[in-house]
Design a protein around this motif. Structure first.
Motif, PDB file in Angstrom:
ATOM      1  N   GLU A  26       0.841  -1.214   0.000  1.00  0.00           N
ATOM      2  CA  GLU A  26       0.000   0.000   0.000  1.00  0.00           C
ATOM      3  C   GLU A  26       0.868   1.252   0.000  1.00  0.00           C
ATOM      4  N   ALA A  27       1.902   1.250   0.843  1.00  0.00           N
ATOM      5  CA  ALA A  27       2.765   2.436   0.944  1.00  0.00           C
ATOM      6  C   ALA A  27       3.504   2.682  -0.371  1.00  0.00           C
ATOM      7  N   LEU A  28       3.974   1.616  -1.000  1.00  0.00           N
ATOM      8  CA  LEU A  28       4.727   1.777  -2.249  1.00  0.00           C
ATOM      9  C   LEU A  28       3.807   2.204  -3.390  1.00  0.00           C
ATOM     10  N   ARG A 193       6.954  -5.430  18.334  1.00  0.00           N
ATOM     11  CA  ARG A 193       6.536  -4.044  18.554  1.00  0.00           C
ATOM     12  C   ARG A 193       5.279  -3.695  17.756  1.00  0.00           C
ATOM     13  N   PRO A 194       4.672  -2.539  18.031  1.00  0.00           N
ATOM     14  CA  PRO A 194       3.436  -2.176  17.318  1.00  0.00           C
ATOM     15  C   PRO A 194       3.610  -2.172  15.801  1.00  0.00           C
ATOM     16  N   LEU A 195       2.512  -2.527  15.120  1.00  0.00           N
ATOM     17  CA  LEU A 195       2.507  -2.657  13.650  1.00  0.00           C
ATOM     18  C   LEU A 195       3.134  -1.471  12.926  1.00  0.00           C
ATOM     19  N   ALA A 196       2.758  -0.241  13.348  1.00  0.00           N
ATOM     20  CA  ALA A 196       3.191   0.956  12.615  1.00  0.00           C
ATOM     21  C   ALA A 196       4.704   1.143  12.707  1.00  0.00           C
ATOM     22  N   GLY A 200       7.040   0.985   9.405  1.00  0.00           N
ATOM     23  CA  GLY A 200       7.889   2.150   9.114  1.00  0.00           C
ATOM     24  C   GLY A 200       9.330   1.721   8.858  1.00  0.00           C
ATOM     25  N   GLU A 201       9.813   0.781   9.654  1.00  0.00           N
ATOM     26  CA  GLU A 201      11.203   0.321   9.471  1.00  0.00           C
ATOM     27  C   GLU A 201      11.365  -0.438   8.160  1.00  0.00           C
ATOM     28  N   ILE A 202      10.362  -1.239   7.820  1.00  0.00           N
ATOM     29  CA  ILE A 202      10.449  -2.000   6.560  1.00  0.00           C
ATOM     30  C   ILE A 202      10.466  -1.030   5.379  1.00  0.00           C
TER      31      ILE A 202
END
Ligand code: Z5A
Length: 215
Positions: A26-28, A193-196, A200-202
């Motif tokens: 989605e982000a890409l 850790r939380p999904l977001a 973000g790191e990926i």
């Protein structure tokens, strides 16, 4: 057209691969990129049929049969889906790939790692990911998440969910060993850790690689 970018997400069950593959795509796409998301086993018609047998808890498979099934799935996946998408210049995200075979059939089941490497080369036709993200969480966290999800959606247990804790622990250690052996390709991200935070790191890793490759 030039080669696209091949990204794989790996890790123990419940580590968040499917969710993160979707969020990354989605982000890409929001940044104008052409993205294909796929999975193993599965991703092709033949692969989805293999997946049914492979995951069915009522089907008994010996170690070699299990291995050969997942390799057959991969060989078809590479030629029918992965290679065409990469040749068309897309970003290809696969939820599991050859490292899963090393971790599950090698570290988990005890299959000879050198022979597995050869068989993986045959099945992949030498096609290696540009970036592999290992989503790392404890076996307990991963299994708790999948059990919770199964309860919520009345999903049946698959052949792997019935395995003992020690099996999943060997698989987790297998992924971490693969990452230690290939730090240039494989990055470990803490998925407790939380999904977001995880997504973000990926995304940051992928954007950095796209910039480095001038894509
Ligand atoms: N296998 C093999 O043996 N050899 C091979 O070569 C290959 C595969 C390719 C495929 O099963 C099985 O095949 C797999 C290995 C074997 N079995 N095992 N174990 P699958 O595709 O059905 O299952 P999976 O790959 O293990 O995925 P999964 O169980 O669907 O987990 P996931 O994709 O990693 O997680 P998810 O679906 O994104 O998330 C699970 C739940 O946790 C969900 O409700 C999420 O909302 C939640 N979640 C995810 N991340 C978080 C965070 N950060 N916080 C809180 N909650 C979260």
């Amino acid at each position: 057209m030039g080669r696209g970018l091949f990204i794989t997400l790996e890790g123990v069950e419940g580590s968040g691969k499917t969710t993160q593959a979707r969020l990354l795509a989605e982000a890409l796409r929001a940044r104008g990129r052409r993205v294909t998301v796929t999975r193993e086993p599965g991703g092709t018609r033949a692969g989805e049929a293999i997946r049914e047998i492979f995951l069915d808890a009522a089907v008994s498979l010996n170690v070699a049969a299990e291995l050969l099934l997942v390799l057959a799935d991969r060989a078809q996946h590479v030629s029918e889906k992965l290679k065409p998408a990469l040749d068309a210049g897309e970003i290809l995200i696969s939820d599991r790939y050859s490292d899963s075979t090393t971790a599950y059939q090698g570290y988990g089941r005890g299959f000879d790692l050198a022979l597995l490497g050869e068989l993986n080369r045959l099945a992949t036709a030498g096609m290696a990911p540009d970036l592999t993200i290992v989503l790392d969480c404890s076996v307990e966290t991963g299994l708790a998440r999948t059990r919770e999800r199964a309860k919520a959606s009345a999903q049946r247990f698959d052949r792997f969910e019935g395995e003992e804790r020690a099996f999943h622990a060997r698989v987790r250690e297998g992924f971490l060993n693969i990452a230690r052996g290939e730090p240039g390709r494989v990055t470990v991200i803490d998925s407790e850790r939380p999904l977001a935070l995880v997504s973000g790191e990926i995304l940051a890793q992928v954007e950095e690689l796209l910039a480095r490759r001038c894509l």
